[in-house]
Scaffold this active site. Sequence first.
Site, PDB file in Angstrom:
ATOM      1  N   GLN A  23      40.342  32.205  32.326  1.00 16.25           N
ATOM      2  CA  GLN A  23      40.519  32.364  33.775  1.00 16.25           C
ATOM      3  C   GLN A  23      39.783  33.583  34.324  1.00 16.25           C
ATOM      4  O   GLN A  23      39.443  33.625  35.507  1.00 16.25           O
ATOM      5  CB  GLN A  23      42.002  32.426  34.162  1.00 16.25           C
ATOM      6  CG  GLN A  23      42.740  33.659  33.697  1.00 16.25           C
ATOM      7  CD  GLN A  23      43.384  33.504  32.339  1.00 16.25           C
ATOM      8  OE1 GLN A  23      43.109  32.550  31.624  1.00 16.25           O
ATOM      9  NE2 GLN A  23      44.253  34.431  31.990  1.00 16.25           N
ATOM     10  N   LEU A  34      41.870  39.689  37.472  1.00 14.95           N
ATOM     11  CA  LEU A  34      43.311  39.701  37.717  1.00 14.95           C
ATOM     12  C   LEU A  34      43.901  38.424  37.145  1.00 14.95           C
ATOM     13  O   LEU A  34      43.336  37.339  37.334  1.00 14.95           O
ATOM     14  CB  LEU A  34      43.618  39.748  39.215  1.00 14.95           C
ATOM     15  CG  LEU A  34      43.137  40.961  40.003  1.00 14.95           C
ATOM     16  CD1 LEU A  34      43.390  40.748  41.492  1.00 14.95           C
ATOM     17  CD2 LEU A  34      43.829  42.219  39.518  1.00 14.95           C
ATOM     18  N   GLY A  45      36.329  33.501  36.369  1.00 12.08           N
ATOM     19  CA  GLY A  45      36.239  33.218  37.799  1.00 12.08           C
ATOM     20  C   GLY A  45      37.287  33.917  38.644  1.00 12.08           C
ATOM     21  O   GLY A  45      37.274  33.803  39.864  1.00 12.08           O
ATOM     22  N   HIS A  46      38.229  34.638  38.022  1.00 16.91           N
ATOM     23  CA  HIS A  46      39.355  35.241  38.778  1.00 16.91           C
ATOM     24  C   HIS A  46      39.530  36.697  38.386  1.00 16.91           C
ATOM     25  O   HIS A  46      40.479  37.010  37.663  1.00 16.91           O
ATOM     26  CB  HIS A  46      40.631  34.468  38.486  1.00 16.91           C
ATOM     27  CG  HIS A  46      41.713  34.685  39.491  1.00 16.91           C
ATOM     28  ND1 HIS A  46      42.620  35.713  39.416  1.00 16.91           N
ATOM     29  CD2 HIS A  46      42.038  33.991  40.601  1.00 16.91           C
ATOM     30  CE1 HIS A  46      43.478  35.630  40.424  1.00 16.91           C
ATOM     31  NE2 HIS A  46      43.142  34.588  41.150  1.00 16.91           N
ATOM     32  N   PHE A  47      38.867  37.559  38.714  1.00 14.65           N
ATOM     33  CA  PHE A  47      37.617  37.615  39.474  1.00 14.65           C
ATOM     34  C   PHE A  47      36.628  38.356  38.594  1.00 14.65           C
ATOM     35  O   PHE A  47      37.013  39.352  37.983  1.00 14.65           O
ATOM     36  CB  PHE A  47      37.828  38.356  40.796  1.00 14.65           C
ATOM     37  CG  PHE A  47      38.849  37.685  41.687  1.00 14.65           C
ATOM     38  CD1 PHE A  47      38.477  36.597  42.463  1.00 14.65           C
ATOM     39  CD2 PHE A  47      40.166  38.110  41.731  1.00 14.65           C
ATOM     40  CE1 PHE A  47      39.402  35.979  43.301  1.00 14.65           C
ATOM     41  CE2 PHE A  47      41.094  37.493  42.551  1.00 14.65           C
ATOM     42  CZ  PHE A  47      40.716  36.419  43.337  1.00 14.65           C
TER      43      PHE A  47
END
Length: 152
Positions: free
Chosen positions: A54, A64, A57-59
Site C-alpha cells: 500500500q 501513511l 501509492g499511499h503516499f
Amino acid sequence: MEQQLSTENNQLSSEEILGLLPHRFPFALIDRVIEHVPGKKAVALKNVTINEPQFQGHFPERPLMPGVLIVEAMAQVGGIIVTQMPDLPKGLFVFAGINNVKFRRPVVPGDQLVITCELLSIKRQRFGKVKGEAHVDGKLVCSGELMFSLVD
C-alpha cells in the site's frame, strides 16, 4: 478453521494465526497475538514496514498506513476471538460493519500497532460485535466498534 489455542501463555505465532484466519498476503495483517482470553479478548501486534504494497501509492512522498487497513487489522484481531468460541457454529465470519470509528494519529512505516479487541456481544450465534483499539507507543491511533456475521 477449527484450530484451538494451544500455547500455555495464550500467545499465537504468525503460523498459528494463519491456521485460524482465512486471510493471506497481502491481507494477513496480524503478526502475533500477545494476549488472549478465549471468547473475550485478544491483544495482537502489527509491525508496519515500508515493504508493504500500500505504501507504493499511499503516499509515495509521505507513506501513511490507510485507515481502512488499520480497521481491517482490528477486525482480524476480533476474528481471533470469534474463531476461539467453541459454542459458535463453524464457518466463515466476515466483517459486517463499523460504528464510531475514529482515527486520531497517523501510522507510518516503523510503527508497531498494538491492537486490543474485546467481545461486546454475540446474537443468535451468527452476529458479533467487538470493541477495538489500536495504539502506537502507548498512544491511541484508532478506535471503534466492529460487527461480524456468519456467512452461510
